[in-house]
Write a protein that holds these residues in place. Structure first.
Motif, PDB file in Angstrom:
ATOM      1  N   PHE A   1      -2.375  -7.528   3.127  1.00 52.17           N
ATOM      2  CA  PHE A   1      -1.403  -6.423   3.147  1.00 52.17           C
ATOM      3  C   PHE A   1      -0.744  -6.329   4.527  1.00 52.17           C
ATOM      4  O   PHE A   1       0.472  -6.156   4.653  1.00 52.17           O
TER       5      PHE A   1
ATOM      6  N   ILE B   1      -2.754   0.794   3.092  1.00 56.98           N
ATOM      7  CA  ILE B   1      -3.497   0.310   1.936  1.00 56.98           C
ATOM      8  C   ILE B   1      -4.658   1.263   1.701  1.00 56.98           C
ATOM      9  O   ILE B   1      -5.358   1.671   2.634  1.00 56.98           O
TER      10      ILE B   1
ATOM     11  N   ASP C   1      -4.959   1.515  -9.146  1.00 64.23           N
ATOM     12  CA  ASP C   1      -3.682   0.799  -9.104  1.00 64.23           C
ATOM     13  C   ASP C   1      -2.993   0.764 -10.452  1.00 64.23           C
ATOM     14  O   ASP C   1      -1.858   0.316 -10.564  1.00 64.23           O
TER      15      ASP C   1
ATOM     16  N   LYS D   1      -5.930   0.104  -4.168  1.00 64.62           N
ATOM     17  CA  LYS D   1      -6.970  -0.822  -4.587  1.00 64.62           C
ATOM     18  C   LYS D   1      -8.141  -0.030  -5.146  1.00 64.62           C
ATOM     19  O   LYS D   1      -8.720   0.810  -4.462  1.00 64.62           O
TER      20      LYS D   1
ATOM     21  N   HIS E   1       2.914   1.892   0.194  1.00 65.38           N
ATOM     22  CA  HIS E   1       1.504   2.120  -0.131  1.00 65.38           C
ATOM     23  C   HIS E   1       1.027   1.094  -1.143  1.00 65.38           C
ATOM     24  O   HIS E   1       1.746   0.742  -2.074  1.00 65.38           O
ATOM     25  N   GLU E   2      -0.202   0.636  -0.944  1.00 61.05           N
ATOM     26  CA  GLU E   2      -0.834  -0.255  -1.903  1.00 61.05           C
ATOM     27  C   GLU E   2      -2.203   0.330  -2.245  1.00 61.05           C
ATOM     28  O   GLU E   2      -2.953   0.739  -1.350  1.00 61.05           O
TER      29      GLU E   2
ATOM     30  N   GLU F   1      -8.221  -8.128   1.538  1.00 60.22           N
ATOM     31  CA  GLU F   1      -7.135  -7.275   1.045  1.00 60.22           C
ATOM     32  C   GLU F   1      -6.356  -6.653   2.203  1.00 60.22           C
ATOM     33  O   GLU F   1      -5.129  -6.549   2.158  1.00 60.22           O
TER      34      GLU F   1
ATOM     35  N   ARG G   1       6.135  -8.172   1.550  1.00 62.52           N
ATOM     36  CA  ARG G   1       6.095  -7.072   0.590  1.00 62.52           C
ATOM     37  C   ARG G   1       7.272  -7.186  -0.361  1.00 62.52           C
ATOM     38  O   ARG G   1       8.435  -7.267   0.068  1.00 62.52           O
TER      39      ARG G   1
END
Length: 1534
Positions: free
Chosen positions: A192, A205, A211, A168, A165-166, A188, A318
């Motif tokens: 990703f 994402i 974050d 933003k 998971h990212e 973005e 990643r």
């Protein structure tokens, strides 16, 4: 206050709230109450007028002040917050401007920080709840995130198929133009996606999730959301894949791997915020990405040209939680590692497809939740079921529900009654159907009243949370949004009420049963229970479908993290298996059918649903307990049941069943039990014609009377219909249900088994009422032939049971502490057996019973028990408090919940820690406390094992601490007063401790003037001042309860402290100015004050000035008594005549005082006194000293006369309830209570003595001679009063004289006082009534008297009553008309006129009787019969009751019993005197032929047992009462 104002209001503690309240001028008493109610800042912001007024007791002015200041505070708080966020945003803007970054970056960063600063006021990290992300690679329309949610902060790769998971947070501004926004979003996402595809890992994402970078004030993973104007902006942004990936092949792969954006709504609780989290999933399947390396041109927006340009191509990967470019030096190594990554990816995908999910041991987990680790389920636990629509297949697997103690059901299925769970449940159980609004308690009932009104605890409350489709009212189903607007508020109230007022924590389990698609209201229900129960303990979720569970869990995550939810959930287990597992843990079968004995010697089935509709009865079936699951009954469980009983607990049917089944030792059957069984058996053998009979058991407290009574029922359960009456229900309700039990499954109501009803510890009036209702009900059924229908087995405590058996010896048994020789042997053998099984301390009550509760043994036992006890410990104080209550208040207890709070345990107990309370007790407490389960609220409670032990504990511990000190400490235990659960019962016991007097009629050993505790403090401790102090503290503790003020007034005047008594009487009156009993207390204060001052006077040479103050006090007493009389007339539910007695008593004493003045003292009578009181004359000696009350004194004669007449009339209507015991106690002080007729005659004599002086008449006459005819009407009336002829009661009382000549001569003397020709000289109606009644009385005792006039003459004189019927309403006049004009067989002259007179008189009597009786229950309707119709003619046909009384042998109690049983009518000496009148019955009424042909007179049947149930010709003895003619001994004419 500085510390308060520095932080937001919602973060204030109770102390900070109190400081603020003090600063704005709120009174300290209200600040203290709000502090006790745990009002924090968050609560403060939600305070409303109703809560402040009703809960806190605030006055209007203080409420207005508080709400206005609170409004001001809210405005100031918002202003500060706005100012603060502007400043923060400005500072961040300056800092960003100084950093070197691209113009677009600067704008974006600035806007992001600004948005986050603006939202800072709404979010905080302190209350975050960990939540699960949306299920990966699924499109869901109903998934939401909560504002206080935090996604798991670990974002690195765990395994390739588990998504990374990212987060933003910067794209949170909707103010950017479309192209800029799309460029930043695509940048973005593609970066990703490239990283995930190259690393071969799934990933998501999230935009709108913090974050945690830099100096961020928010936590990483904290859900914030972004405002979205148009979702297509984000969908279209991904079209940039076409320009950003290198080759067509890579573009196609990117399209396959990158999923469309998902928009997850962010909610605040259940309300939308207008913000969303945007999520894009990346799924690089092995088949798509194998052997490939992906590079991407990332887009960037050029602000100058307003165009999108592409950055240099780069390869991304990643690395932990970041997406980073692969630098040029590492690209070769990265490309070489592709093969290994492809292999890992493929293996991960194959493993995911092949390895099944290993389920946890669901059955074991399910059992643990329902049994708390035991072998079986706790039968005392309540269940709250929350459920939705159940499909037909699962309806076959819900049998386990039918044997749970379900308190209520929150049912979200509108079709539930027709085709769902409710309909299925109603086939097996009775339930009360409610809606959420039913729990709003809009009428403001107390908790106990509310419980009673909804029949909670008696039957399951089935709550249709979203209406019902088959309901004709306005509770119809609605959609989610409408439900939130209209019904959610009622859900909140219902859950709050149940959790905070009705069921204590640990006594119930909330069971969520998910049967179908879950909607938001079901999630809201979880939130409410979770909040009110302070956590997830005692909540369980069961769902066969994982899909239904996951949806429910998404809603629930707003309150509770997913890990905890999994701990309290059983998911994926088949309903059939759930059903079987839970049933295997239940002590009895779910679908058991019990049986009742039937008239044909067989059995009939008693359906559970029918039994539960008999709310007022605990039915004992013929096969009671036979459904017990013996597989779960190990020796320990049986031993616990047995030990509880022998330690002092109430016997249960299970005790008898185990003994009968030889699973434990026998329960000793005492001699009294065998006697009671013999009495009932004899009643069944005799051909009884009485429908209702009573068998009484009187017992010493704690001697086993209740056990004996239940043994009798157990013995007859296979021969009779048996039940225990719940006395909380009215006699009418009990009667109705008892009749239904009698007729259940019987074909003919004439042929049914009798019903044996056990009634325990109720007032005698309740028993009379119940017997009357049962008799009336059977009478209306017209059962033929008459037969025994009901046996009332009454069990009452008494301090002298043997004496109670003397009056009615045939149907009464006594249970005492004394054992017969045979019983001693039985108890000795049983004790030896029990001592082999238990330690002596665990069977204490049985040990004491074996010793016959011998005083020295109890003393030694308690002394040994208390050795080494810590007198200062809280547990010892608790023992003292419970002992104090148990000693003085019958059947008292303290709830376990109260004990826990007192001992500082709080209410943290859950079902897995039930022994925490027991563990907190000392060894001494564990030995003397016995646990109970209160019968109406089912709250667990404790008491001392036996009343005598409680009394001895109190006595021995009082050596170091007086009982008054213990009582004072108890009053000051505020934590016990304010504790919610069981509060009403606790306050009732404390109130009884200080107010309830002992009454022999209730089984107490004495009649006390105050509560026994107050008597003890005054007499034993010899400290009345302490008793007064106790009542003052109680008055305050009970929020200025006027009845404590009343007790204080009574106590003060008992000790002749009259100013203080006056003060407290006025305090009580200020609260209840129209309460007749409180007004009477005020009168008694002045009465006692007057008597004491009067007795202290030296009467030899009194002057008017000497008595002015005393007269003023007496007149105040009379005024108070008159106010009491007036108030009593308007009280529909009570009959309080004490004001009249008080007025007469003070008035007569005042006359004695005034007559002792030298100015009024004469040698022969009181002519000067009469002249002063009856004319306008005022002697000069008293003119000035008594100037303030001349007018009141001159009204004295009339007011006393009217009060005497009222008392006489009242005694003419009703029997007094006098018994042999009350005759023995009848001192002059209590004479008005125990023998009011004797009291009345004595007072009439005193009163008449002052107004019967004939010399006063001579002062007003000019004639030379004085005879009876020359007396003034008043003087004549007073002289007649003096002789005993002044009213109905006094005239008829003369006939009670054993020597008939003596009353005859007195009556002749009375008659001579009247004018010779009453037709010429018209006298007042009341005087004419007295004359006619004197004539009738003279005919009864001296029929040969020459002064007697004929019946015709009396009829002629009484015609005046009929003529004046529209202007006067004397009941005695109508009574005489009903007596004189009763038809004679030989007299048919003027038939129509006489018939009209008779009928109108009877109608008037009935009408006046209804007014007199008010709304008092039938037990108060003790009709008094004055005359009976005899065999003779004319005046000789009237037989007064006293003549029959003289013929009946026995003491007073025995004579009364013969009247009640109808044995009087079997005595030949009685029947020779009386005439049997012929008549007929029709529809439950008795009629006789009137004077005219075709007319009929309705006669009231007094004893319904003799009333035939069909329309028959009958004969009976006729009586005359103030309710009209009455019938006795009704028999069929053969």
């Amino acid at each position: 206050m500085d510390t308060c104002t520095a932080m937001p209001v919602e973060h204030w503690s109770e102390d900070q709230v109190s400081d603020w309240l003090n600063s704005v001028g709120i009174k300290k008493e209200y600040i203290q109450k709000l502090h006790e109610e745990k009002v924090t800042g968050a609560v403060l912001k939600r305070l409303e007028d109703q809560y402040l007024r009703e809960k806190i007791g605030m006055k209007g002015g203080q409420i207005e002040l508080l709400l206005s200041q609170l409004n001001k505070l809210t405005i100031e708080s918002k202003a500060k917050a706005a100012s603060s966020k502007k400043k923060k945003a400005k500072d961040r803007g300056h800092r960003r401007a100084n950093q070197s970054q691209t113009p677009i970056k600067a704008q974006l960063q600035h806007n992001t920080e600004k948005s986050r600063a603006e939202e800072a006021i709404d979010f905080s990290q302190s209350s975050l709840i960990e939540i699960d992300p949306r299920p990966f690679d699924t499109e869901v329309t109903d998934f939401r995130y909560a504002t206080n949610g935090q996604l798991h902060p670990k974002m690195e790769i765990i395994k390739l198929v588990t998504p990374c998971h990212e987060f933003k947070s910067q794209v949170t501004v909707a103010t950017m133009d479309r192209k800029l926004l799309q460029t930043e979003f695509a940048r973005e996402v593609l970066k990703f996606a490239c990283g995930c595809m190259n690393t071969r890992t799934n990933g998501t994402i999230h935009f709108g999730v913090e974050d945690g970078g830099g100096k961020n004030i928010f936590a990483r993973g904290q859900v914030m959301g972004v405002t979205i104007q148009d979702k297509d902006i984000y969908r279209d942004a991904l079209d940039q894949i076409e320009s950003c990936f290198v080759s067509d092949s890579q573009k196609q792969d990117a399209r396959l791997c990158v999923r469309p954006p998902q928009f997850i709504e962010v909610v605040d609780g259940e309300n939308g915020t207008g913000r969303f989290v945007i999520e894009v999933d990346v799924v690089p399947k092995s088949s798509t990405v194998s052997g490939k390396v992906y590079s991407v041109y990332l887009p960037i927006y050029n602000e100058t040209s307003k165009n999108v340009v592409l950055e240099k191509k780069a390869v991304y990967r990643r690395v932990k939680s970041q997406t980073e470019p692969v630098i040029e030096d590492e690209q070769v190594e990265f490309i070489l590692g592709i093969t290994e990554r492809d292999k890992d990816r493929k293996e991960a995908e194959e493993a995911l497809a092949q390895i099944p999910e290993i389920p946890e041991d669901l059955e074991k987990n399910l059992s643990r939740h329902f049994t708390c680790g035991k072998k079986y389920m706790d039968n005392n636990l309540w269940y709250i079921l929350v459920t939705n629509k159940c499909d037909p297949l699962n309806l076959k697997n819900v049998d386990f529900l039918f044997n749970l103690n379900i308190f209520c059901v929150f049912d979200f299925d509108p079709d539930s009654k027709q085709s769902g769970l409710c309909g299925q449940y109603l086939n097996h159980h009775a339930a009360n159907l409610h809606f959420l609004k039913s729990y709003a308690n809009e009428s403001g009932q107390s908790t106990s009243e509310f419980i009673k009104s909804l029949q909670l605890f008696n039957q399951t409350s089935w709550i249709f949370c979203n209406g019902s489709t088959d309901y004709l009212g306005d509770e119809q189903p609605c959609d989610e949004k409408t439900w939130i607007k209209t019904k959610k508020k009622h859900l909140k109230k219902a859950v709050w009420l149940i959790c905070n007022e009705i069921l204590p924590k640990g006594s119930y389990l909330v069971l969520f049963l998910l049967n179908s698609h879950v909607e938001q209201p079901l999630g809201d229900t979880f939130h409410e229970f979770y909040a009110e129960m302070n956590g997830h303990e005692d909540i369980l979720c069961i769902s066969e479908s994982e899909e239904h569970y996951k949806r429910w869990a998404r809603f629930a995550q707003a309150s509770c993290d997913i890990t905890t939810l999994k701990e309290i959930s059983i998911v994926g287990m088949k309903m059939s298996r759930i059903n079987a597992t839970i049933q295997s843990l239940q002590l009895s079968s779910a679908k058991v059918v019990r049986h009742l004995p039937a008239y044909n010697k067989g059995l009939c089935s008693l359906q559970t649903v029918d039994e539960e509709r008999l709310l007022a009865l605990e039915v004992l079936s013929a096969d009671q307990c036979d459904d017990t699951n013996l597989e779960l009954f190990d020796k320990e469980h049986i031993s616990n049941i047995e030990r509880y009983f022998y330690q002092g607990g109430k016997v249960s049917w299970m005790n008898f069943w185990l003994a009968e089944s030889k699973l434990c030792g026998e329960v000793i059957q005492r001699e009294a039990c065998r006697d009671a069984i013999r009495i009932v058996s004899d009643l069944l053998k005799v051909n009884m014609t009485k429908a209702v009979v009573r068998v009484s058991i009187f017992h010493h407290p704690g001697s086993g009377g209740s056990t004996v009574a239940r043994q009798v029922l157990w013995n007859f359960r296979k021969d009779l219909r048996c039940a225990v009456v719940k006395p909380s229900f009215s006699a009418v309700t009990v009667c109705e249900q008892a009749v239904r039990l009698r007729e259940y499954e019987e074909k003919d109501q004439n042929y049914c088994l009798p019903v044996l009803l056990l009634v325990e510890d109720t007032e005698e009036e309740y028993l009379d009422d119940l017997k009357h209702e049962l008799g009336t009900a059977i009478d209306s059924m017209k059962i033929s032939p008459p037969t025994l229908c009901f046996i009332l087995l009454t069990c009452k405590r008494s301090h002298d049971p043997v004496k109670m058996c003397r009056a009615p010896p045939l149907q009464t048994v006594a249970v005492t502490h004394r054992l017969t020789e045979e019983e001693k042997m039985q108890f000795s053998r049983k004790l030896e057996t029990l001592q082999q099984q238990f330690q002596p301390e665990f069977i204490l009550t049985f040990v004491l019973m074996s010793e016959e509760f011998e005083e020295q043994y109890v003393k030694d036992f308690v002394e040994h028990l208390l050795q080494g006890i810590d007198h200062s410990s809280p547990v010892t104080r608790l023992i003292l408090y419970v002992a104090l209550l148990n000693c003085y208040v019958q059947n008292s207890y303290i709830s376990v919940s109260h004990c826990e709070v007192f001992l500082g345990l709080g209410i943290q107990m859950d079902r897995f820690q039930q022994c925490s309370f027991e563990r907190s007790l000392s060894e001494h407490a564990r030995l003397v406390f016995i646990h109970l389960r209160e019968g109406t609220t089912y709250i667990s409670s404790i008491r001392i094992i036996h009343p005598l032990v409680a009394k001895e504990i109190l006595r021995q511990l009082s050596g170091s601490q007086l009982q008054s000190k213990t009582a004072m400490d108890l009053l000051q235990e505020k934590v016990l007063f304010v504790h919610r659960f069981g509060r009403e019962e606790y306050l009732r016991f404390i109130r009884d401790l200080f107010i309830r007097r002992y009454r022999k009629s209730r089984g107490d050993n004495i009649d006390s003037f105050f509560s026994p505790l107050i008597v003890h403090v005054c007499n034993e401790e010899k400290n009345p001042d302490k008793a007064m102090e106790l009542l003052k503290v109680a008055y305050t503790s009970f929020n200025a309860d006027p009845f404590f003020a009343q007790q204080l007034a009574r106590l003060y005047y008992s000790y002749e402290m009259f100013p203080e008594a006056q003060h407290w009487a006025e305090v009580a009156k200020s609260h209840l100015p129209r309460d007749s009993f409180i007004l009477d207390t005020e009168g008694q204060v002045y009465r006692k004050w007057f008597i004491v001052r009067y007795d202290a006077l030296k009467t030899s040479d009194l002057q008017p000035e000497d008595v002015s103050e005393i007269i003023e006090i007496a007149l105040k007493a009379i005024e108070a008594f008159r106010a009491s009389e007036k108030a009593a007339k308007s009280e529909a539910e009570t009959m309080n005549n004490s004001g009249y007695f008080g007025e007469v008593d003070v008035g007569c004493r005042l006359l004695q005082l005034i007559s002792s003045m030298s100015v009024f003292r004469g040698e022969n009578g009181y002519p000067e006194l009469m002249r002063y009181l009856l004319t306008s004359h005022i002697p000069p000696e008293v003119f000035k000293p008594w100037e303030n009350f001349h007018s009141r004194l001159k009204g004295l004669q009339k007011s006393i006369y009217e009060a005497l007449e009222w008392i006489s009339e009242d005694l003419s209507y009703f029997q007094t309830g006098q018994t042999e015991e009350t005759e023995e106690q009848c001192t002059k002080e209590l004479e008005q209570v125990y023998n009011p007729r004797r009291w009345l005659l004595r007072k009439m004599n005193v009163y008449a003595r002052f107004f019967s002086d004939s010399s006063f008449s001579s002062l007003q006459q000019t004639a030379d001679t004085m005879g009876h005819d020359s007396l003034t009407p008043l003087t004549r009336r007073m002289q007649i009063y003096h002789l005993g002829g002044g009213n109905v009661t006094s005239i008829l009382s003369l006939l009670s004289d054993q020597k008939t000549e003596r009353p005859g001569r007195k009556l002749e003397q009375i008659i001579r006082m009247y004018p010779k020709d009453l037709q010429k000289e018209k006298i007042d109606t009341i005087d004419l009534v007295n004359y006619i009644l004197s004539q009738i009385a003279l005919g009864c005792c001296l029929p040969s008297s020459p002064l007697l006039v004929s019946l015709e003459k009396l009829q002629e004189l009484s015609l005046r009553f009929h003529k004046d019927r529209h202007s006067m309403c004397l009941p005695s006049a109508y009574f005489l008309l009903s007596l004189l004009f009763w038809p004679e067989e030989t007299d048919r002259q003027l038939a129509e006129k006489k018939n009209s007179i008779l009928m109108s008189a009877i109608d008037a009597l009935r009408r006046l009787y209804e007014i007199k009786i008010k709304h008092i229950p039938s037990r108060k309707k003790r009709i008094y019969t004055h005359f009976f119709l005899g065999n003779e003619e004319k005046l000789d046909r009237y037989i007064h009751r006293s003549k029959l009384e003289k013929l009946i042998k026995g003491n007073l109690n025995e004579r009364r019993l013969k009247w009640l049983r109808g044995e009087v009518w079997a005595a030949p000496e009685v029947t020779r005197l009386l005439k049997r009148v012929q008549g007929w019955t029709m529809d439950g009424n008795v009629f006789v032929q009137g004077i005219c042909k075709g007319s009929k007179i309705r006669v009231l049947p007094l004893y319904f047992a003799s009333m035939p149930n069909t329309n028959e010709n009958v004969s009976f003895y006729l009586g005359f009462s103030f309710d009209g003619p009455v019938a006795f001994d009704i028999q069929l004419l053969r």
